[in-house]
Design a protein around this motif. Structure first.
Motif, PDB file in Angstrom:
ATOM      1  N   ILE A 178       0.797  -1.244   0.043  1.00 55.34           N
ATOM      2  CA  ILE A 178      -0.065   0.067   0.088  1.00 55.34           C
ATOM      3  C   ILE A 178       0.586   1.397   0.052  1.00 55.34           C
ATOM      4  O   ILE A 178       1.608   1.489   0.884  1.00 55.34           O
ATOM      5  CB  ILE A 178      -0.936   0.048   1.345  1.00 55.34           C
ATOM      6  N   GLY A 179       0.780   1.947  -1.216  1.00 57.62           N
ATOM      7  CA  GLY A 179       1.746   3.061  -1.101  1.00 57.62           C
ATOM      8  C   GLY A 179       1.055   4.301  -0.454  1.00 57.62           C
ATOM      9  O   GLY A 179       1.968   4.937   0.620  1.00 57.62           O
ATOM     10  N   ASP A 180      -0.157   4.531  -0.562  1.00 57.79           N
ATOM     11  CA  ASP A 180      -0.690   5.642   0.473  1.00 57.79           C
ATOM     12  C   ASP A 180      -2.293   5.240   0.680  1.00 57.79           C
ATOM     13  O   ASP A 180      -2.801   4.623  -0.126  1.00 57.79           O
ATOM     14  CB  ASP A 180      -0.998   6.926  -0.480  1.00 57.79           C
ATOM     15  N   THR A 219      -5.879   6.614   2.411  1.00 51.84           N
ATOM     16  CA  THR A 219      -6.475   7.719   2.668  1.00 51.84           C
ATOM     17  C   THR A 219      -7.719   7.305   3.216  1.00 51.84           C
ATOM     18  O   THR A 219      -8.656   6.257   2.684  1.00 51.84           O
ATOM     19  CB  THR A 219      -6.766   8.630   1.218  1.00 51.84           C
ATOM     20  N   HIS A 258      -5.143  11.829   5.148  1.00 53.27           N
ATOM     21  CA  HIS A 258      -4.236  10.781   4.788  1.00 53.27           C
ATOM     22  C   HIS A 258      -4.233   9.895   6.131  1.00 53.27           C
ATOM     23  O   HIS A 258      -3.915  10.435   7.235  1.00 53.27           O
ATOM     24  CB  HIS A 258      -3.097  11.366   4.291  1.00 53.27           C
ATOM     25  N   GLY A 259      -4.128   8.630   6.056  1.00 49.57           N
ATOM     26  CA  GLY A 259      -4.041   7.534   6.923  1.00 49.57           C
ATOM     27  C   GLY A 259      -2.578   7.040   6.965  1.00 49.57           C
ATOM     28  O   GLY A 259      -1.649   7.411   6.074  1.00 49.57           O
ATOM     29  N   ARG A 260      -2.099   6.112   7.845  1.00 50.81           N
ATOM     30  CA  ARG A 260      -0.880   5.520   7.932  1.00 50.81           C
ATOM     31  C   ARG A 260      -0.791   4.139   7.096  1.00 50.81           C
ATOM     32  O   ARG A 260      -1.767   3.378   7.766  1.00 50.81           O
ATOM     33  CB  ARG A 260      -0.519   5.363   9.499  1.00 50.81           C
ATOM     34  N   ALA A 261      -0.078   4.067   6.037  1.00 44.17           N
ATOM     35  CA  ALA A 261       0.090   2.892   5.324  1.00 44.17           C
ATOM     36  C   ALA A 261       0.757   1.704   6.017  1.00 44.17           C
ATOM     37  O   ALA A 261       0.360   0.516   6.137  1.00 44.17           O
ATOM     38  CB  ALA A 261       0.642   3.077   4.013  1.00 44.17           C
ATOM     39  N   ASN A 319      -1.884  12.332  -7.384  1.00 44.88           N
ATOM     40  CA  ASN A 319      -1.906  11.196  -7.916  1.00 44.88           C
ATOM     41  C   ASN A 319      -1.951   9.653  -7.298  1.00 44.88           C
ATOM     42  O   ASN A 319      -1.419   9.594  -6.164  1.00 44.88           O
ATOM     43  CB  ASN A 319      -0.369  10.916  -8.757  1.00 44.88           C
ATOM     44  N   LEU A 320      -3.089   8.913  -7.711  1.00 43.15           N
ATOM     45  CA  LEU A 320      -3.523   7.650  -7.038  1.00 43.15           C
ATOM     46  C   LEU A 320      -2.637   6.876  -7.682  1.00 43.15           C
ATOM     47  O   LEU A 320      -2.816   6.566  -8.837  1.00 43.15           O
ATOM     48  CB  LEU A 320      -4.931   7.474  -7.169  1.00 43.15           C
ATOM     49  N   GLN A 321      -2.186   5.574  -7.032  1.00 37.59           N
ATOM     50  CA  GLN A 321      -1.495   4.508  -7.533  1.00 37.59           C
ATOM     51  C   GLN A 321      -2.042   3.309  -7.426  1.00 37.59           C
ATOM     52  O   GLN A 321      -2.716   3.078  -6.477  1.00 37.59           O
ATOM     53  CB  GLN A 321       0.115   4.756  -7.123  1.00 37.59           C
ATOM     54  N   ASP A 351      -2.985   1.604  -3.816  1.00 42.99           N
ATOM     55  CA  ASP A 351      -3.470   2.619  -2.807  1.00 42.99           C
ATOM     56  C   ASP A 351      -4.504   2.112  -2.342  1.00 42.99           C
ATOM     57  O   ASP A 351      -5.585   1.364  -3.028  1.00 42.99           O
ATOM     58  CB  ASP A 351      -3.546   3.994  -3.389  1.00 42.99           C
TER      59      ASP A 351
END
Lengths: 435, 435
Positions: A130-132, A134, A168-171, A357-359, A362
């Motif tokens: 998980i890159g980011d 949310t 934003h949360g913590r991945a 940018n969403l990847q 994510d």
């Protein structure tokens, strides 16, 4: 949006008997995940009944060609990020082929059987790196219930019906179902205390959410149009956004939740595809008459017509007392994904509207999805009204917040007349005492 | 904390003449980064004067043994995450060896020269794959200045002097210096408007921050003690936390900044090591007499004695008008890292105090570091008091917020009597018009 096709046929059954009847994973579902068979390395697999189809072995056995093979290749290594990056075409081809292979009467049954593992003997991992991550806040009953505890006369802030609120949360601390969660320590300040203290959280909570896996995603600076947003959904999971309410109350101003949330997030390990959920799409109904219209960048006819989801969402609690007495888990809530004020498409389009940018891989959380009454609260903060009203269990135990040894179990189920119900598998974790 | 040793000797000079004198990168600095030489693939390198030492080539040439070789091996692929994971021991061994190799009188000069590239002919990349990015808010003058615009009588919230406030930022949109930033579009609501609108941000801002690269990090559930925190710092950079103030004002309640920030973050590309900064450590002085004592989990004698940093931080603005007239950039602010209310060690310990796991290559931002007066504002929001007072430039242009074509340049410099000054390289980016 994904279309209905022969893979959704309610008459379709698998030669694998455990997939028929009441499984979360009938042949109409076919979610993907990353698993390790006994003594094996992690790889992609597909849940079917009480088994996992090994994509690495099935690919090697030559069961896939063309687009389906492309998808299987992308799904057979240690993360599903490459698979998520491919988008809908290869994913749908893989689904169609898996449906053929596993259907009653398949000529390949005996060759496919050798690629199955008993799920109970496998370990499930996070399905993607998980890159980011949310987390949104689209459950309007939750936002209202929580807002009422702080602002009884004006629970929803002025932006709520215009902005799909998110943060934003913590991945790094996202774990798959089954990994225990350690009660966090942290700063909190009691209302009548002069100074804050530091210690184990006394107001530990769960949050019932859907997770959304991002598929192809966008380039930095290039927003995703609302009409294109569904093409960037790679799938869905359950998500428990564990929350320490005492830490949250003290830390969250002015920049939002931080240590109150980032000690752990638990997700169900299977990626349920948009195709599997096609029968459970509904119109976006949660915006009542009289509410302001959404701004045009968030509006799309198709999204309004079928951007909602009719999914039952359930929270169960298994305490040490219930466990010791052999009693079943206590149902804390039965809610439904239809209570989302914004669609997943609107979440994606809003998120990328500034060029962010969403990847692939994510993860988005919807925010807590509560229903309109006290039997459908997606957090214990709501169910006990901030700890005021205790929940009484069949074991005689009471709960105002979660205690050590408690296990929280989230479940989701799509159900519609004329279709075979599907589930998400479980999202569960037990609370360990603070370190 | 890193100790002073022969690598800090102010009499030490390099046989590479451009490293001596006024370079950001004298032999006392030796920051690491990822670069591509002309036509080559990305790899690790070390900045020295106007050159980059190619670690891939230097390793192949046999310049390193033992711990230094271990560090160089970890630093010669496409990201520095493996290098950051190693921690202080191998990093210090590599520094010592690089210092020998590059020093005046080195027997290896001619063999090392073949491993150098002209920096101006190389492309710099992000030095690491950033798993999670967290932005703090430890610049107390910034927090006070911004708070005053909303709450003139009570600018700092009650938690500020107890909690190192932070929130999660977006990792995917972090770019190295030089990558242009597109002006974001988004929702905003003018104070007298009935409804929000959607369009290009009209209140675009920079934020002057230090970035902190995480080294080894911790396992989920196992906090980092304040005495151990310095061992988890892998290095430092400059960080521009671009902010759209109109989007921020409308979206940020109750969950904090989101689209106002996540369209872009620019960082300087070189990782300046804790060893290079050892001469610029100072006592933690920013907590004035009379402020509440920090809770014990945040207190450590060594951290209080040398957890502060004396680094000049500068913001420059180059507008189209200045550029066209051949005028130099306008200095917007000169601040200093000593204005951090919390140390980097306190940030790390607080972040992990609930068990949250930090990982090699994670990035922390300090938050905007403003000084105590109007010449040291780390954001234009502060410098123009929310756009009220225009900044007048030598070109005749005025600025209340940033305009298209403006370039913002951040610089940092350590300076102390008896030591050679070092710099961070630049953190710069130009604003492109909204899409």
């Amino acid at each position: 949006m994904a279309q209905l096709d022969q893979t959704h046929d309610p008459k379709l059954e698998s030669w694998l008997l455990s997939a028929n009847g009441h499984s979360d994973f009938p042949i109409q579902n076919l979610p993907l995940g990353i698993f390790s068979p006994r003594g094996g390395i992690p790889r992609g697999g597909v849940a079917i009944g009480d088994r996992i189809l090994d994509l690495l072995e099935a690919l090697a056995a030559g069961h896939f060609t063309g687009e389906a093979a492309k998808a299987a290749e992308a799904a057979c290594s240690t993360t599903l990020n490459p698979f998520l990056a491919l988008g809908a075409g290869p994913r749908q081809a893989l689904r169609a082929r898996l449906s053929e292979l596993l259907a009653q009467g398949s000529a390949e049954q005996s060759r496919v059987e050798t690629c199955l593992h008993l799920a109970s003997e496998c370990v499930l991992h996070l399905p993607a790196c998980i890159g980011d991550y949310t987390d949104f806040y689209v459950g309007i009953h939750h936002a209202t219930n929580v807002g009422k505890q702080f602002r009884p006369d004006n629970p929803l802030l002025p932006n709520y019906k215009h902005v799909p609120i998110g943060y934003h949360g913590r991945a790094s601390s996202i774990c798959p179902s089954g990994v225990p969660v350690r009660r966090p320590r942290g700063q909190a300040k009691l209302p009548d205390a002069l100074r804050p203290g530091f210690g184990p959280s006394r107001r530990l909570d769960y949050e019932l959410e859907l997770g959304v896996w991002i598929g192809p995603g966008n380039t930095l600076g290039e927003p995703i149009d609302i009409a294109e947003a569904p093409g960037h959904v790679g799938g869905y999971c359950l998500l428990n956004d564990w929350s320490a309410r005492d830490i949250q109350a003290w830390e969250y101003q002015p920049l939002g939740p931080f240590l109150a949330k980032n000690f752990a997030t638990t997700i169900s390990a299977w990626i349920v595809t948009p195709e599997a959920l096609a029968p459970f799409r509904i119109p976006q109904r949660s915006r009542p008459e009289g509410d302001p219209a959404a701004l045009s960048y968030l509006m799309d006819h198709a999204d309004q017509r079928e951007g909602g989801l009719d999914l039952e969402l359930e929270v169960l609690l298994l305490t040490p007392g219930l466990r010791n007495k052999g009693l079943p888990p206590h149902r804390l809530a039965l809610s439904n994904a239809r209570h989302m004020y914004w669609t997943v498409g609107q979440m994606i389009t809003h998120h990328s509207s500034n060029g962010c940018n969403l990847q692939p891989g994510d993860l988005l959380g919807t925010g807590t999805i509560s229903g309109p009454d006290q039997t459908s609260c997606g957090s214990i903060l709501e169910a006990t009204v901030g700890g005021k009203n205790a929940i009484v269990l069949a074991s005689g135990e009471e709960r105002r917040f979660l205690e050590d040894g408690d296990e929280v179990i989230l479940r989701a189920r799509g159900r519609r007349d004329g279709f075979v119900p599907i589930g998400f598998g479980e999202c569960r974790a037990t609370i360990l005492p603070a370190a």
